[in-house]
Design an enzyme around this catalytic site. Structure first.
Site, mmCIF file in Angstrom:
data_model
loop_
_atom_site.group_PDB
_atom_site.id
_atom_site.type_symbol
_atom_site.label_atom_id
_atom_site.label_comp_id
_atom_site.label_asym_id
_atom_site.label_seq_id
_atom_site.Cartn_x
_atom_site.Cartn_y
_atom_site.Cartn_z
ATOM 1 N N TYR A 1 0.854 -1.185 0.000
ATOM 2 C CA TYR A 1 0.000 0.000 0.000
ATOM 3 C C TYR A 1 0.889 1.234 0.000
ATOM 4 C CZ TYR A 1 -3.693 3.298 0.911
ATOM 5 O OH TYR A 1 -4.569 4.350 0.786
ATOM 6 N N HIS B 1 -0.180 -39.862 21.569
ATOM 7 C CA HIS B 1 1.145 -39.319 21.271
ATOM 8 C C HIS B 1 2.223 -40.307 21.718
ATOM 9 C CE1 HIS B 1 -1.003 -35.573 20.682
ATOM 10 N NE2 HIS B 1 0.115 -34.919 20.400
ATOM 11 N N GLN C 1 10.248 15.743 10.430
ATOM 12 C CA GLN C 1 9.226 14.760 10.806
ATOM 13 C C GLN C 1 7.915 15.428 11.200
ATOM 14 O OE1 GLN C 1 9.857 11.485 10.215
ATOM 15 N NE2 GLN C 1 11.713 12.428 9.383
ATOM 16 N N HIS D 1 5.122 15.859 8.546
ATOM 17 C CA HIS D 1 4.344 14.697 8.110
ATOM 18 C C HIS D 1 2.896 14.768 8.571
ATOM 19 C CE1 HIS D 1 6.958 11.941 6.026
ATOM 20 N NE2 HIS D 1 7.884 12.031 6.953
ATOM 21 N N GLU E 1 10.010 5.633 16.740
ATOM 22 C CA GLU E 1 10.188 5.190 15.360
ATOM 23 C C GLU E 1 11.584 5.545 14.855
ATOM 24 O OE1 GLU E 1 8.004 5.854 11.010
ATOM 25 O OE2 GLU E 1 7.834 7.381 12.581
ATOM 26 N N HIS E 2 11.995 6.801 15.057
ATOM 27 C CA HIS E 2 13.322 7.260 14.653
ATOM 28 C C HIS E 2 14.052 7.783 15.885
ATOM 29 C CE1 HIS E 2 10.690 8.121 11.078
ATOM 30 N NE2 HIS E 2 11.646 7.399 10.492
ATOM 31 N N ASN F 1 -3.165 6.096 6.167
ATOM 32 C CA ASN F 1 -3.831 6.888 7.190
ATOM 33 C C ASN F 1 -4.560 5.983 8.184
ATOM 34 O OD1 ASN F 1 -6.213 6.060 5.945
ATOM 35 N ND2 ASN F 1 -6.509 7.997 4.849
ATOM 36 N N ASP G 1 14.618 8.181 5.080
ATOM 37 C CA ASP G 1 13.338 8.232 4.382
ATOM 38 C C ASP G 1 13.502 7.958 2.897
ATOM 39 O OD1 ASP G 1 11.908 8.792 6.661
ATOM 40 O OD2 ASP G 1 11.963 10.965 6.389
#
Length: 920
Positions: free
Chosen positions: A123, A413, A253, A256, A320-321, A208, A354
């Site tokens: 996506y 078993h 960032q 965004h 995340e970063h 999103n 990125d």
């Protein structure tokens, strides 16, 4: 920016759920609607949210749309995409997982298979913006592991178009199917499938909140990468950091998303003040100030007691970063425990990651980096454990397993285990072996993994890379010569030494080298064994790109030399970047097998790979050139410009069979081997006293001493045709059409050649093969004309295959073509359908990266046409759900015949080259 203490940050940081309950409900309703109504619902939502006038037929772009967009892209933008793609591929290639197997001390075999997913969906956000970088970040790792098909879904613009730069990125990443749909409806179509959108195994890529909620709704049906939230950056800085750069990275960032998480942790209060001031100044000038301002207002500046506290606080946030803008970032890297990705020092901005640093930008958010990782090749494979027990190995596991089964109250078993324990008390320890289709990897009764000869009969046999038959005139010449030789040297005698010398002399003249540099073998496979038995004995491992000629691994196992395959995607050639990390990690000397052109891919690696490996003093390099005459170039050509001039002056071909003195490397492909079957033996070739150990005469031109034990590393910069650490393998099986005679040869520095001869058996090449080799080499111009004709037929076959729906041929430099079948699940049924029509092609069930691929030998014109006709029938049968009748007149298996629309037979001249072409 808010000024917070560490405790306030941990207590009050607003890291919201990736979607609200209202968004979840809306997304689930859309998903359910698309699941029920398919394309109708998908088109309805796409018209409502994105492109009002899109039609049903426009939901999926034509397969050539990405390639056309790439072709038309402005040069600077294309170059940027290509550079980014190359760096992303180089980074992720190092993490492509492979099969692992071993045998425990009791004789049980264990391991793990790695298999690529059949189809994945990526996506890519879109609509009013374009994100080609996301295409590269998601598709390239999938392509590296050999995913069968990649489906890209992205929202169209209001006019229904997709940005050209997004399509161009898709072309570079190997994506051909692009769906013009976004949002929850696209996720649903990928998960459940519609009339025009195939269902996938996994969906990856950011989006999103509606996209994220839809991924959560379908996670029970397909795999997903993660539930992505807003972008995040945490910068740990000390007094060495530049506040302008820190502020710029925070803003990068913040632009965004208004909900982006941005913050700086530092023990230096003055730095935090300067960063706050820089943020105010830079924010006023940024074009996306409205978006960034909201994120900055929610951001944080935190003063810590020390740098160590700042790093520990970042670990607890698991951002995340994470950016370490400190004096010695490498020293602090070891303390990082949780982060999506880490960027070290002032010259590693997060924005580099990125786009073009090489690392992936699809990262866990919202603290998920505590238990999740960045998107990479591992996300696109299945890891399948296996266990192959042995009768002798039962005792190692059965008592413990039985006891635990009884303790858990599972008597069936335990009973199952007792049956195996009974092997030692009179039961048959050797039950009937399963069929080959059911054997586990490593089963001793099965062929060695990675190598199996293609020896099945077929009316049109295009599975063994064999050449077309000798023309009648040459066959008569061979029969006459055999009668003459047998009249003076009957089969009860060992082959005459003079006959061997004559063959060696002809090979040396053909290659343009000294006779003492030539080693004669019973097929080049025997020379693979000789190399492993001599040079391999001093090496820690044999290394080769994979996929490649499977006999390397088989022969290495027989010689007791550890074998290290280096995974390379089938659709590109091996590079130094692929091999160097593996070679660097192995201690001592290494033996590298490099096939050019490669079997089974047909690709040819750059000559710089050969030269780069020869620069290493720890590498012995074997270049397998079984198909060199069809490639039109040879390593020997490239290293011996004067010899090419001599060949041209004589009116002869170069060692590659090419008449041009220039060697043109193929920028596309990897390299692999011969296809020769294993055999044994060769006596020392008497090439004169100077070639014999201990004899008088000048030292070899390479400077290497003739004693095998004194083989030295030599000069890495050596540009001689035979550097001390290079062995070139060739064969007469292919271009000279002597597969049944089993004649191969090696070209090496005299000291190395002498060592190889000592390993081989006496009289390893029989009298019949020697006579055939001598006749073939005496008529080499005829055979080289045939090779040129084969190249022409190959190129036309490539064009014809490229026009077949769902068939994607690789550009080949051999006498064969490897092609990918889409979907990959159709490949095996297609091969079976071809076999029912009398056409034998090659599949590679033992090679995971070649799932969905088939290989076809370039045959005569009539054979190629029969293959193409059967291919069309087979595709129709496989995709139509039944075995269609042959499209040509008549019944029964396909057999070679005249070209369609022609009359009479295909006529050949003495070289075997057809005087007429064939159509597709």
């Amino acid at each position: 920016m808010r000024r917070l203490t560490p405790s306030q940050l941990l207590a009050g940081l607003d890291r919201r759920e990736p979607f609200s309950p209202e968004i979840r409900a809306a997304a689930e309703a859309i998903v359910d609607d698309v699941r029920r109504r398919g394309d109708e619902a998908l088109l309805e939502y796409t018209r409502r949210f994105d492109a009002p006038h899109l039609t049903r037929d426009e939901l999926v772009l034509p397969p050539d749309a990405p390639a056309r967009a790439l072709e038309a892209l402005p040069a600077p933008l294309r170059e940027a995409l290509e550079r980014a793609a190359a760096r992303i591929a180089a980074y992720h290639r190092r993490f492509v997982p492979g099969d692992v197997a071993w045998t425990d001390e009791a004789g049980n075999r264990l391991g793990r298979l790695v298999r690529p997913l059949d189809r994945v969906g990526i996506y890519v956000p879109g609509g009013r913006a374009a994100y080609p970088s996301t295409v590269l970040m998601t598709a390239i790792p999938a392509r590296l592991v050999g995913v069968g098909e990649i489906v890209l879904a992205t929202p169209p613009r209001p006019d229904g178009s997709i940005p050209a730069v997004v399509l161009a990125a898709a072309a570079l990443a190997g994506v051909r199917r692009v769906v013009r749909a976004g949002g929850a409806q696209a996720v649903a179509a990928l998960a459940y499938g519609t009339e025009r959108v195939p269902a996938v195994d996994k969906i990856v890529g950011p989006g999103n909140a509606y996209v994220t909620a839809a991924k959560a709704a379908v996670a029970h049906r397909v795999g997903i990468d993660a539930l992505a939230g807003p972008s995040e950056i945490v910068i740990v800085a000390d007094d060495a950091a530049d506040p302008r750069w820190v502020a710029a990275d925070l803003l990068a960032q913040a632009e965004h998303d208004p909900l982006a998480v941005v913050g700086c942790l530092s023990p230096d209060g003055a730095l935090l003040d300067a960063v706050a001031e820089e943020l105010r100044r830079q924010l006023a000038a940024t074009p996306r100030a409205a978006v960034a301002a909201a994120a900055v207002e929610r951001g944080f500046l935190v003063a810590t007691a020390s740098l160590a506290e700042a790093v520990e606080l970042a670990n607890r946030l698991a951002p995340e970063h994470l950016s370490l803008q400190v004096r010695d970032p490498e020293a602090w890297l070891g303390r990082v425990r949780a982060a999506g990705a880490v960027f070290l020092g002032p010259f590693a901005p997060v924005a580099a990651g990125d786009y073009a640093a090489g690392t992936n930008h699809v990262l866990p958010t919202g603290g998920a980096a505590r238990h999740q990782t960045a998107l990479g090749p591992e996300a696109f494979v299945r890891c399948i454990p296996f266990f192959a027990g042995s009768p002798d190995g039962v005792a190692a596991w059965a008592p413990a397993a039985r006891t635990l089964a009884e303790a858990e109250g599972l008597p069936a078993h335990a009973a199952s285990i007792r049956l195996r324990e009974a092997v030692g008390s009179g039961a048959d320890p050797h039950p009937p072996a399963p069929s080959s289709a059911g054997r586990a990897p490593g089963d001793a009764a099965a062929p060695a993994p990675g190598y199996a000869v293609a020896d099945g009969p077929a009316p049109v046999k295009l599975d063994a890379n064999e050449a077309e038959p000798w023309p009648p005139a040459l066959r008569q010449a061979l029969v006459a010569e055999l009668e003459r030789v047998l009249g003076t040297s009957a089969p009860h005698r060992y082959p005459a030494r003079d006959l061997r010398r004559e063959v060696i002399a002809r090979i040396a003249a053909y290659v343009g080298t000294a006779e003492e540099a030539v080693v004669l073998g019973n097929g080049s496979d025997e020379l693979v064994q000789a190399v492993l038995g001599t040079l391999g004995a001093r090496c820690t491992a044999a290394v080769a790109p994979s996929p490649t000629f499977g006999y390397y691994a088989t022969a290495a196992a027989a010689a007791g030399v550890p074998y290290r395959p280096v995974p390379v995607p089938p659709e590109r050639a091996v590079t130094l970047d692929d091999l160097q990390p593996v070679l660097d990690a192995l201690p001592g000397e290494k033996l590298v097998f490099l096939c050019r052109p490669n079997n089974p891919t047909g690709l040819c690696c750059e000559l710089e790979v050969v030269e780069g490996l020869l620069q290493r003093p720890d590498v012995w390099l074997v270049v397998d050139e079984a198909y060199a005459e069809f490639a039109g170039e040879s390593v020997l050509d490239a290293r011996r410009a004067p010899a090419r001039t001599v060949c041209a002056a004589r009116g002869a071909a170069s060692p590659s069979g090419h008449r041009s003195p220039a060697a043109v490397p193929d920028p596309v492909g990897p390299g692999t081997g011969t296809g020769d079957d294993p055999s044994a033996g060769t006596p020392p070739e008497d090439a004169g006293d100077a070639a014999r150990p201990g004899a008088g005469g000048p030292a070899p031109a390479t400077g290497a001493a003739p004693r095998a034990g004194d083989l030295a590393a030599g000069d890495p910069a050596d540009r001689s045709p035979h550097p001390p650490r290079l062995v070139v393998l060739r064969t007469l099986s292919k271009a000279f059409a002597l597969a049944g005679a089993r004649v191969g040869y090696a070209v090496a520095a005299p000291a190395v050649a002498d060592r190889l001869r000592r390993w081989l058996q006496p009289y390893n090449v029989n009298i019949f093969s020697l006579v055939a080799a001598r006749v073939a080499l005496d008529h080499r111009e005829a055979f080289l004309r045939r090779a040129e004709a084969t190249r022409s037929r190959r190129d036309r076959l490539l064009q014809a295959l490229s026009r077949s729906p769902g068939i994607h041929p690789l550009p080949s430099r051999g006498n064969f073509v490897l092609f990918r079948v889409e979907p990959a699940s159709d490949a095996r049924p297609l091969a079976e359908a071809l076999a029912r029509r009398g056409i034998a092609v090659r599949a590679f069930p033992w090679e995971p990266s070649l799932t969905g691929y088939l290989r076809v030998t370039v045959g005569t014109e009539a054979e190629n046409q029969a293959f193409l006709a059967a291919l069309a029938d087979g595709l129709a049968a496989v995709r139509g759900g039944g075995d269609a009748a042959p499209s040509r007149a008549g019944q029964g298996p396909a057999r070679p015949g005249p070209a369609a629309g022609s009359s009479g037979e295909n006529r050949r001249d003495a070289s075997g080259a057809s005087r007429r072409g064939w159509g597709a």
